[in-house]
Design an enzyme around this catalytic site. Sequence first.
Site, mmCIF file in Angstrom:
data_model
loop_
_atom_site.group_PDB
_atom_site.id
_atom_site.type_symbol
_atom_site.label_atom_id
_atom_site.label_comp_id
_atom_site.label_asym_id
_atom_site.label_seq_id
_atom_site.Cartn_x
_atom_site.Cartn_y
_atom_site.Cartn_z
ATOM 1 N N TYR A 61 0.853 -1.201 0.000
ATOM 2 C CA TYR A 61 0.000 0.000 0.000
ATOM 3 C C TYR A 61 0.878 1.236 0.000
ATOM 4 C CZ TYR A 61 -4.934 -0.916 0.147
ATOM 5 O OH TYR A 61 -6.209 -1.217 -0.215
ATOM 6 N N GLU A 63 -0.605 4.814 -0.539
ATOM 7 C CA GLU A 63 -1.425 5.995 -0.840
ATOM 8 C C GLU A 63 -0.604 7.271 -0.644
ATOM 9 O OE1 GLU A 63 -4.493 4.308 1.575
ATOM 10 O OE2 GLU A 63 -6.009 5.090 0.216
ATOM 11 N N ASP A 207 -6.639 13.147 -25.257
ATOM 12 C CA ASP A 207 -6.562 11.744 -24.829
ATOM 13 C C ASP A 207 -5.838 11.014 -25.949
ATOM 14 O OD1 ASP A 207 -6.955 9.055 -24.452
ATOM 15 O OD2 ASP A 207 -9.090 9.207 -23.962
ATOM 16 N N THR A 233 -3.378 5.745 -22.057
ATOM 17 C CA THR A 233 -3.182 4.418 -21.480
ATOM 18 C C THR A 233 -1.751 4.006 -21.806
ATOM 19 O OG1 THR A 233 -4.021 3.432 -23.499
ATOM 20 C CG2 THR A 233 -5.571 3.629 -21.672
ATOM 21 N N LYS A 236 -1.771 0.225 -25.114
ATOM 22 C CA LYS A 236 -2.131 0.181 -26.543
ATOM 23 C C LYS A 236 -0.843 0.268 -27.359
ATOM 24 C CE LYS A 236 -6.838 1.892 -25.839
ATOM 25 N NZ LYS A 236 -6.928 2.536 -24.515
ATOM 26 N N ARG A 242 -1.459 -2.803 -18.554
ATOM 27 C CA ARG A 242 -2.829 -2.263 -18.669
ATOM 28 C C ARG A 242 -3.006 -1.186 -17.598
ATOM 29 N NH1 ARG A 242 -7.056 -3.658 -21.507
ATOM 30 N NH2 ARG A 242 -5.630 -5.068 -22.521
HETATM 31 N N1 DSN Z 1 -11.866 0.106 -25.519
HETATM 32 C C1 DSN Z 1 -10.670 0.744 -25.997
HETATM 33 C C2 DSN Z 1 -10.518 0.562 -27.459
HETATM 34 O O1 DSN Z 1 -10.687 -0.547 -27.893
HETATM 35 O O2 DSN Z 1 -10.205 1.494 -28.177
HETATM 36 C C3 DSN Z 1 -10.650 2.119 -25.621
HETATM 37 O O3 DSN Z 1 -10.850 2.197 -24.244
#
Ligand code: DSN
Length: 430
Positions: A61, A63, A207, A233, A236, A242
């Site tokens: 933990y 925080e 984003d 994120t 990707k 993730r």
């Molecule tokens: N669900 C993701 C995508 O496939 O683009 C985005 O969050």
Amino acid sequence: MSFADASSYLSRDISEVDPDIARLLRAEGARQAETLEMIASENFTSRAVMQAVGSVLTNKYAEGLPHRRYYGGCEVVDEVEELAISRAKELFGCEHVNVQPHSGATANEAAYQAVLAPGDRVLAMALAHGGHLSHGLKVNFSGRLYDFHHYGVRRGDCYLDMDQVEQMARELRPKLIVAGASAYPRIIDFAAFRQIADAVGALFMVDMAHISGLVAGGVHPSPVGIADIVTSTLHKSLGGPRAGMVMCREDLGSAIDRAVFPGLQGGPLMHVIAGKAVAFSCALTEEFRARQRQVIANTAALANGLVAGGVALVTGGTDNHLVLVDLSATDLTGVDAEARLDRAGITVNKNGIPFDERPPTVTSGLRIGTPALTTRGLKEAEMTEIAAIISAALRPEISDDEMSGLRTRAQAISHAFPLYPTLTSGTAIG
Ligand code: DSN
């Protein structure tokens, strides 16, 4: 409990402790290895990232922020988070970064919470034109809490309609303008958005979840330094664990940090933050930059092959890591097409296209991306063969025999590029 019992509880292999889950991990590892993974938002992260995510840091933990925690024993995880922060700053050139968001949606939530009050007006891209649900979909927290309005793409060529963005911004005077997409195959002109935001006194947020690997690799213009806030994120095109992150101007830093914790989250996932640090360090290498150039080359080869095979693409092609197949002139729906490619051994997702007349559960499109297969080592020649397989699979009449021939061709590619050859258990440890 004796020491021997505790030791056994802590050390036994998953195959002994939970054979059901162990079997499913092996099955998923085999599925990923045996098929061609072309979901544009997915990637294969490295064994090194998985080792961090599967590490003892899951027990801790922490925080708060480095050296300002609510728990003892944080001296090691402080160093982990500081490494993640300094590497993210080096990679993207940002003034401030918070590496704690658990996901992209949480990163967006933190950004909104830092600069908006409930009911404030926001202008963002419509989900139906390629945006994201956390950009103001009515059933999402974003659309319930804030007054989102949406711009889209032009009817003719399906490129972003910057005239519409400007007109809506002047009429609505939003507090925040959001750019970024999850199904848009072209470069986004962040400087043009900035000009519009400045003209109407709005804050500007990007984003960049889908394209952050391309940005890090220098093959897509960066929004950092242009936008006030940039969210992403890691899993990707960037190929990390993730998770999410928020970058911003220095003067917004403490508002962002407070929005993440205590605003939205409790304890940060320190094992995932370690995975982020590993991913940032990999992304700082020339090997990573070369891979991002290959993503662009591979997607171009895929697009050319599909067009040559008679498949229509939204905008006619691509500048980035994905193509959007337009099935509207055919009898095939997105659902049918996804199922057909599944049978051919290629994993994609059905996707709405701009001005789609079919519902989102059916759709008239397919989104196909190349980051995962590029990480696996595929190049233009394989993309051309995959485009031929996809084009054949989408033809109106295709027999079972022909489909199984296509699957054999897809499998030949996957066998030529082994995935995680040392991870037969589907886990990175043991
Ligand atoms: N669900 C993701 C995508 O496939 O683009 C985005 O969050």
